[in-house]
Design an enzyme around this catalytic site. Structure first.
Site, short mmCIF file in Angstrom:
data_model
loop_
_atom_site.label_atom_id
_atom_site.label_comp_id
_atom_site.label_asym_id
_atom_site.label_seq_id
_atom_site.Cartn_x
_atom_site.Cartn_y
_atom_site.Cartn_z
N CYS A 87 0.86 -1.34 -0.05
CA CYS A 87 0.13 -0.07 0.04
C CYS A 87 0.94 1.36 -0.12
O CYS A 87 1.45 1.48 -0.99
CB CYS A 87 -0.95 0.01 1.27
SG CYS A 87 -2.29 0.96 0.94
N HIS A 177 -3.95 -5.35 1.96
CA HIS A 177 -3.23 -5.65 3.32
C HIS A 177 -3.08 -7.04 3.66
O HIS A 177 -4.00 -7.47 4.52
CB HIS A 177 -3.58 -4.63 4.31
CG HIS A 177 -3.36 -3.32 4.16
ND1 HIS A 177 -2.43 -2.67 4.67
CD2 HIS A 177 -4.04 -2.30 3.36
CE1 HIS A 177 -2.24 -1.50 4.52
NE2 HIS A 177 -3.34 -1.36 3.68
N GLU A 179 -1.21 -8.67 5.44
CA GLU A 179 -0.90 -8.62 6.82
C GLU A 179 -2.06 -8.67 7.86
O GLU A 179 -2.06 -8.99 9.13
CB GLU A 179 0.15 -7.67 7.43
CG GLU A 179 -0.32 -5.99 7.71
CD GLU A 179 -0.77 -5.46 6.33
OE1 GLU A 179 -0.65 -6.12 5.29
OE2 GLU A 179 -0.95 -4.16 6.48
#
Ligand code: GLN
Length: 194
Positions: A87, A177, A179
């Site tokens: 990002c 994302h 994560e």
């Protein structure tokens, strides 16, 4: 032992650390994580630049000629060290950001916050192509940039006809994302570039 550096001046760092420790446990690899604030000394096997705010990150990395961080990235990627930007991290890697040109590692044209206000943050299923693995992935986008054009490199995933994950040799850029999910294959794929 693998030592993975996470750029930790700003943004979401702990989620990547947790993810890497889980990848280590799952694959029986000894993975150490170094949260980096100083780029003078870099002794890691790979680097992750997390999401956050790219303008803040850029400010925190600039030196007099404004290119300290980009030169650092060029040096380590040139030595074959894998680099992955998520990002805001992808924005720091891009050569063209909102029609402003940088000496970045990924030859892509990006538009910051390109999904607009209505869809500032959203989740959707996309298809990921990670080498031999092609599968559905539930992607979380948070004030994500839009990749308008990939001038060089491979596309690992698309959404609405635009690339959302790209790879050029040992450099990866992702607009969503990973994560924030339990999906570890993106990290395994990345670590396999080492
Ligand atoms: N909108 C942010 C930027 O332009 C990126 C958001 C993120 O990293 N989740 O820097």
């Amino acid at each position: 032992m693998l030592k993975i550096g996470i750029f930790a001046l700003q943004g979401d760092v702990s989620e990547h650390t947790k993810m890497l420790h889980n990848v280590g446990k799952e694959s029986g690899k000894d993975i150490k994580v170094a949260e980096l604030r100083n780029f003078e000394i870099f002794d890691c096997d790979a680097l992750i630049i997390p999401g956050g705010e790219s303008t803040a990150m850029r400010k925190l990395t600039h030196d007099e000629d404004g290119n300290k961080f980009l030169n650092f990235l060029k040096k380590i990627s040139g030595e074959g060290i894998p680099v992955m930007g998520i990002c805001a991290g992808l924005i720091l890697l891009a050569k063209n950001v909102n029609n402003k040109f940088y000496d970045g590692l990924l030859d892509i044209d990006v538009k910051r916050n390109g999904y607009g206000r209505q869809r500032e943050s959203f989740e959707t299923d996309i298809v990921l192509n990670l080498g031999k693995i092609t599968e559905k992935f539930h992607a979380i986008f948070i004030r994500a940039p839009v990749i308008e054009k990939v001038n060089r490199g491979e596309i690992l995933a698309n959404f609405e006809g635009k690339a959302v994950a790209v790879k050029d040799k040992n450099v990866m850029g992702i607009t969503f994302h990973p994560e924030l999910t339990n999906y570890r294959k993106i990290y395994k794929y990345f670590l396999n570039l080492i």
